[in-house]
Design an enzyme around this catalytic site. Structure first.
Site, PDB file in Angstrom:
ATOM      1  N   GLU A  94      79.890 -41.393 -29.082  1.00  0.00           N
ATOM      2  CA  GLU A  94      81.032 -41.451 -29.997  1.00  0.00           C
ATOM      3  C   GLU A  94      81.492 -40.037 -30.365  1.00  0.00           C
ATOM      4  O   GLU A  94      80.680 -39.125 -30.483  1.00  0.00           O
ATOM      5  CB  GLU A  94      80.646 -42.243 -31.247  1.00  0.00           C
ATOM      6  CG  GLU A  94      80.414 -43.705 -30.904  1.00  0.00           C
ATOM      7  CD  GLU A  94      80.044 -44.577 -32.092  1.00  0.00           C
ATOM      8  OE1 GLU A  94      80.412 -45.763 -32.065  1.00  0.00           O
ATOM      9  OE2 GLU A  94      79.395 -44.096 -33.032  1.00  0.00           O
ATOM     10  N   CYS A 124      69.063 -39.961 -30.141  1.00  0.00           N
ATOM     11  CA  CYS A 124      68.381 -38.773 -30.652  1.00  0.00           C
ATOM     12  C   CYS A 124      66.894 -39.058 -30.756  1.00  0.00           C
ATOM     13  O   CYS A 124      66.474 -40.166 -31.040  1.00  0.00           O
ATOM     14  CB  CYS A 124      68.943 -38.380 -32.012  1.00  0.00           C
ATOM     15  SG  CYS A 124      68.225 -36.849 -32.638  1.00  0.00           S
ATOM     16  N   CYS A 160      65.444 -38.873 -37.951  1.00  0.00           N
ATOM     17  CA  CYS A 160      65.619 -38.621 -39.386  1.00  0.00           C
ATOM     18  C   CYS A 160      65.871 -39.965 -40.070  1.00  0.00           C
ATOM     19  O   CYS A 160      66.615 -40.804 -39.548  1.00  0.00           O
ATOM     20  CB  CYS A 160      66.790 -37.665 -39.625  1.00  0.00           C
ATOM     21  SG  CYS A 160      66.560 -36.097 -38.774  1.00  0.00           S
TER      22      CYS A 160
HETATM   23  S1  SF4 Z   1      70.351 -36.310 -38.315  1.00  0.00           S
HETATM   24 FE1  SF4 Z   1      68.364 -36.259 -37.271  1.00  0.00          FE
HETATM   25  S2  SF4 Z   1      68.248 -38.237 -36.166  1.00  0.00           S
HETATM   26 FE2  SF4 Z   1      70.384 -37.919 -36.750  1.00  0.00          FE
HETATM   27  S3  SF4 Z   1      71.331 -36.970 -34.946  1.00  0.00           S
HETATM   28 FE3  SF4 Z   1      70.724 -35.303 -36.340  1.00  0.00          FE
HETATM   29  S4  SF4 Z   1      68.666 -34.731 -35.659  1.00  0.00           S
HETATM   30 FE4  SF4 Z   1      69.107 -36.726 -34.743  1.00  0.00          FE
END
Ligand code: SF4
Length: 352
Positions: free
Chosen positions: A94, A114, A118
């Site tokens: 996206e 990812c 998180c």
């Molecule tokens: S916030 Fe953390 S989980 Fe989300 S894309 Fe960024 S690094 Fe990855």
């Protein structure tokens, strides 16, 4: 065996020059081609009329200009637009455009999914699939500029805040930045290109050795104890190791008065008390910074039931930081209704 065509969106100016020299052409052909690609948004060699026809014919047989394909567009009531794009292997990413009155920002993805998990972010819910190629990063901007920007040239900022941790795709991040900032590429000032990271110290060092851009650090918690709980990678790269590499990054930068943007998502009852604000001041006071507080965006199906800080608490938190002399803004959440806001990008899983 059919040889795969070279995708010119993979190549920065230097690689293109080398390519043309290797086929017995002059290096200026690189700039000629880039002009067609990035000024005229042309992906058909046959239409590149200032290039001799024998070369056009040859390029058509061995090369391509191929960006991800748009498969869905969503418009927010606030003007934000989110595109879902399909890659050559059917994976989806996206990309978001956030317009202002006279300029706009494009938020690009750097990975499919990812790895970092998180706890307040939707992107890793579907795991990590792969890094994006240079052509898939550059191609997001190319597609969108071709649709909305050919006349007005509105896109002045590029932020690597979409899906993925950009510093875990360092090689392709660096080559993309070279194309984005090149005068024959998208010609976007390096100051206006922001790489947002949760903090990968060795990669921050490598980034600063290669390109000069703005940096945003997703801190989100003022102590290692708390940060370990919401950003698991902190157990490997703690706050002080991240800040020490950021300080070096800032010292090496050629951009005047360079500051890191400290991103701090406001989560109710987790990191938003005055005690946290006090700890934050202590944590970042040796790093030139500006602070951006991000009210947590609504995310469906998150494993953890976090909610956005109350408006009153965000205000008190911000006031405290301002009184301590920190430039502190609260991010105006854009595109939340179409799941285009910070932490909401997810790609294919969102369909489920
Ligand atoms: S916030 Fe953390 S989980 Fe989300 S894309 Fe960024 S690094 Fe990855």
């Amino acid at each position: 065996m059919i040889k795969e065509k070279i995708n010119f969106l993979e190549m920065d100016r230097i690689s293109l020059e080398k390519f043309f020299l290797s086929i017995g052409e002059k290096s200026f052909r690189a700039m000629q081609i880039m002009k067609w690609i990035y000024f005229h948004y042309c992906d058909d060699f046959k239409l590149m009329t200032d290039i001799k026809s024998s070369l056009r014919f040859y390029l058509d047989s061995i090369a391509t200009i191929s960006a991800p394909k748009i498969v869905e567009r969503k418009n927010s009531f606030d003007g934000t637009i989110k595109w879902k794009m399909r890659l050559y292997d059917s994976k989806e990413i996206e990309t978001v455009f956030i317009p202002e009155k006279t300029r706009g920002t494009i938020c690009v993805s750097s990975q499919v999914g990812c790895l970092l998990g998180c706890k307040f972010c939707a992107t890793s819910m579907n795991g990590f699939k792969r890094n994006l190629k240079t052509s898939e990063i550059v191609g997001q901007i190319w597609r969108i500029k071709k649709i909305i920007d050919t006349q007005k040239n509105m896109i002045k900022n590029v932020v690597f805040m979409g899906m993925g941790e950009p510093l875990l795709n360092l090689k392709n991040l660096i080559s993309s930045i070279r194309i984005i900032s090149d005068n024959f590429g998208f010609s976007i000032s390096k100051k206006k290109i922001t790489v947002s990271t949760v903090g990968i110290p060795f990669a921050i060092k490598k980034l600063s050795e290669n390109v000069d851009v703005s940096l945003a650090f997703s801190l989100h918690a003022p102590t290692n104890n708390l940060r370990n709980k919401i950003i698991p990678i902190n157990k490997k790269y703690d706050i002080s190791s991240c800040l020490s590499s950021i300080n070096k990054f800032l010292r090496n930068s050629n951009i005047k008065n360079k500051k890191v943007t400290i991103e701090y998502v406001m989560i109710d009852g987790i990191n938003d008390t005055i005690q946290h604000a006090r700890q934050l001041v202590k944590c970042i006071n040796k790093t030139p910074n500006k602070i951006n507080l991000i009210p947590l965006n609504r995310i469906n199906n998150l494993k953890y039931s976090f909610t956005r800080s109350k408006e009153k608490n965000i205000f008190i938190f911000q006031r405290f930081l301002i009184d301590k002399g920190f430039v502190t803004t609260v991010r105006n959440s854009r595109g939340e209704d179409i799941h285009a806001a910070c932490g909401q990008l997810i790609g294919k899983i969102y369909k489920k």
